[in-house]
Design a protein around this motif. Structure first.
Motif, short mmCIF file in Angstrom:
data_model
loop_
_atom_site.label_atom_id
_atom_site.label_comp_id
_atom_site.label_asym_id
_atom_site.label_seq_id
_atom_site.Cartn_x
_atom_site.Cartn_y
_atom_site.Cartn_z
N ARG A 43 50.38 79.49 23.04
CA ARG A 43 49.36 79.53 24.09
C ARG A 43 48.03 79.04 23.51
NH1 ARG A 43 49.20 85.28 26.42
NH2 ARG A 43 47.98 84.25 28.02
N LYS A 47 46.61 76.07 23.51
CA LYS A 47 45.83 75.25 24.44
C LYS A 47 45.11 76.13 25.46
CE LYS A 47 46.31 71.02 27.11
NZ LYS A 47 47.24 69.96 27.50
N GLU A 48 45.79 77.13 25.96
CA GLU A 48 45.21 78.06 26.93
C GLU A 48 44.01 78.80 26.32
OE1 GLU A 48 46.65 82.23 28.93
OE2 GLU A 48 48.16 80.69 28.58
N TYR A 49 44.18 79.29 25.10
CA TYR A 49 43.08 80.02 24.45
C TYR A 49 41.92 79.09 24.10
CZ TYR A 49 45.27 84.58 24.18
OH TYR A 49 45.80 85.80 24.49
N ARG A 50 42.24 77.86 23.71
CA ARG A 50 41.16 76.89 23.44
C ARG A 50 40.34 76.66 24.70
NH1 ARG A 50 41.50 72.12 22.89
NH2 ARG A 50 43.66 71.61 23.40
N ALA A 51 41.03 76.51 25.83
CA ALA A 51 40.34 76.27 27.10
C ALA A 51 39.44 77.46 27.46
CB ALA A 51 41.36 76.01 28.20
N LYS A 52 39.95 78.66 27.26
CA LYS A 52 39.16 79.87 27.55
C LYS A 52 37.88 79.92 26.72
CE LYS A 52 42.82 83.10 28.85
NZ LYS A 52 43.52 84.33 28.45
N GLU A 85 50.64 72.78 19.50
CA GLU A 85 50.55 72.89 20.96
C GLU A 85 51.77 72.30 21.66
OE1 GLU A 85 46.82 71.33 22.36
OE2 GLU A 85 45.70 73.03 21.57
#
Length: 65
Positions: free
Chosen positions: A4, A6-11, A34
Motif C-alpha cells: 500500500r 502508493k496509497e500512503y505516499r498519496a496520503k 509498488e
C-alpha cells in the motif's frame, strides 16, 4: 506480496523520489515495490513503515499465492 506504499505516499503528498531518499534506496526500488516486482528486506520494510508512522503489516500484505 502486495503493498500500500502508493496509497500512503498519496496520503502524505510524497513522491517516489522523496520516499526513496528518506529510506536510503533508489527511486527504482520504490517503483518495483509498488508494482509488486520486489520484496523488501525486513530492514527496508521497517524504514518505510517508520516514515509513515505505521506498522509494517499496514503497508505490506503477504499474499501466499
Amino acid at each position: 506480496m502486495k503493498t500500500r506504499i502508493k496509497e500512503y505516499r498519496a496520503k502524505h503528498n510524497m513522491t517516489q523520489e522523496e520516499l526513496a531518499k528518506k529510506v536510503g534506496v533508489r527511486r527504482e526500488t520504490i517503483v518495483f515495490l509498488e508494482k509488486g516486482k520486489h520484496n523488501p528486506s525486513l530492514k527496508l520494510a521497517y524504514r518505510i513503515a517508520k516514515v509513515f508512522n505505521v506498522k509494517i503489516e499496514d503497508i505490506f500484505i503477504f499474499d501466499d499465492e
